[in-house]
Design a protein around this motif. Structure first.
Motif, short mmCIF file in Angstrom:
data_model
loop_
_atom_site.label_atom_id
_atom_site.label_comp_id
_atom_site.label_asym_id
_atom_site.label_seq_id
_atom_site.Cartn_x
_atom_site.Cartn_y
_atom_site.Cartn_z
N LEU A 128 -6.76 1.39 -2.88
CA LEU A 128 -5.85 1.18 -2.02
C LEU A 128 -6.63 0.64 -0.71
O LEU A 128 -7.80 1.22 -0.15
N ILE B 202 -9.16 5.11 -0.98
CA ILE B 202 -8.57 4.34 -0.07
C ILE B 202 -9.70 3.87 0.77
O ILE B 202 -10.77 4.64 1.29
N VAL C 158 1.00 -1.08 -0.06
CA VAL C 158 0.03 0.01 0.02
C VAL C 158 0.83 1.11 0.09
O VAL C 158 0.51 2.44 -0.60
N LYS C 159 1.69 1.39 0.72
CA LYS C 159 2.86 2.37 1.06
C LYS C 159 3.49 2.69 -0.39
O LYS C 159 3.58 3.86 -0.72
N SER D 224 1.44 3.84 -2.91
CA SER D 224 0.90 5.33 -2.62
C SER D 224 2.09 6.20 -3.19
O SER D 224 1.72 7.35 -3.54
N LEU E 230 -3.25 8.37 5.45
CA LEU E 230 -2.60 7.88 4.35
C LEU E 230 -2.90 8.84 2.91
O LEU E 230 -2.10 9.02 2.20
N ALA E 231 -4.21 9.22 3.01
CA ALA E 231 -4.46 10.21 2.04
C ALA E 231 -3.49 11.55 2.03
O ALA E 231 -3.25 12.14 1.02
N LEU F 193 -8.06 8.71 -6.50
CA LEU F 193 -7.69 7.46 -5.43
C LEU F 193 -8.82 7.15 -4.59
O LEU F 193 -9.39 8.22 -3.89
N TYR G 18 -0.67 11.64 3.39
CA TYR G 18 0.72 11.10 2.98
C TYR G 18 0.75 11.44 1.65
O TYR G 18 1.73 11.97 0.94
N VAL G 19 -0.32 10.91 0.62
CA VAL G 19 -0.20 10.84 -0.64
C VAL G 19 -0.13 12.44 -1.36
O VAL G 19 0.74 12.72 -2.15
N ILE H 165 -8.82 12.37 -3.83
CA ILE H 165 -8.58 11.42 -3.02
C ILE H 165 -9.51 11.20 -2.17
O ILE H 165 -9.90 12.13 -1.31
N ALA I 79 1.63 9.10 -6.21
CA ALA I 79 1.36 10.65 -5.54
C ALA I 79 1.93 11.59 -6.61
O ALA I 79 1.31 12.81 -6.70
#
Length: 280
Positions: free
Chosen positions: A140, A35, A19-20, A23, A46-47, A33, A49-50, A111, A27
């Protein structure tokens, strides 16, 4: 708290590692995307982070549970983070579709996060199919905390460090017994629940070593109707509490034992007693 530095975490779980990596790959693109995952697994983290790894100039956030006051007119490119997409009303879905169809250069990158399977909602005619295809170019799925056994120690240490910073403490450690208590819990609330428990432990700790007594779990009892009354014997109260806790946990003996603060062996012995009495 609810913030994770995915770059600082040494992720061991295979699925979460994939997943990471995906991502990071996504990005730099403009692909929409979606999630998905249970409540508390870290979808919004995570969103963000992207988004942080992208070159997007600005971030807009839309909470589909409480969209009142959100101004679609102010969106000018950038990234739109749509939280709880599965909660979007028909009217909100229509607004999003109009945004998706913009051709004047102000269309953002999308996202979205969701706890429910939006594909299934489309089949049930609860969600617009055309909007789903636009917002879910890539999926994801974040696994449950309970399934990330290899990552658990790293996540615990990260949250513990952040909680200490938040509350002006340093040098706190978990005793082996306290860690074992954490590790035995099933974490229905995932990382968000773990954050809650560890932050409370940091606040309650009386020394540099966090003890099992500092690890306190929230027990959801709002749906548990306790029919106790004055004059009942302690054994009868105990019996009703055990049986109703089992009902609350859908007969999950491990979780019921955790909630009751007894061993699974003790619970099993009690249930055998009740069977002999003809209660079960």
């Amino acid at each position: 708290m609810s913030y994770f530095d995915f770059d600082a975490l040494q992720i061991e779980d295979r699925k979460m590692h994939e997943v990471k990596q995906l991502s990071l790959q996504l990005a730099a693109t403009q692909a929409s995307l979606l999630i998905v995952g249970e409540a508390g697994v870290g979808k919004t983290s995570l969103a963000r982070y992207v988004y942080g790894k992208s070159r997007s100039p600005r971030l807009y956030c839309l909470d589909c549970k409480n969209p009142a006051g959100f101004d679609f007119g102010r969106i000018d490119g950038g990234t739109l983070l749509i939280e709880d997409l599965d909660c979007a009303s028909t009217a909100l879905q229509n607004e999003l579709m109009r945004l998706v169809e913009r051709t004047d250069g102000t269309r953002p990158r999308f996202i979205s996060t969701s706890r429910r399977d939006v594909r299934a909602m489309v089949k049930q005619e609860l969600f617009r199919q055309d909007l789903f295809y636009k917002l879910a170019v890539v999926h994801l799925e974040i696994p449950r905390l309970e399934d990330r056994v290899s990552d658990f120690p790293v996540i615990v240490n990260f949250i513990l460090e952040v909680a200490q910073i938040m509350h002006g403490k340093t040098g706190l450690r978990l005793s082996p017994e306290a860690y074992a208590r954490l590790n035995s819990w099933s974490w229905a609330g995932n990382i968000r629940e773990l954050e809650n428990v560890l932050e409370r432990a940091v606040v309650l700790a009386k020394s540099s070593m966090i003890q099992p007594s500092d690890i306190q779990f929230e027990v959801a009892v709002e749906d548990l109707e306790l029919d106790f009354a004055p004059g009942m014997s302690l054994s009868e109260v105990e019996k009703r509490l055990i049986l109703q806790t089992l009902e609350l946990t859908a007969q999950n003996r491990t979780r019921a034992a955790q909630m009751l603060g007894i061993s699974i062996r003790t619970l099993r012995n009690k249930l055998n007693e009740y069977k002999e009495e003809g209660v079960l």
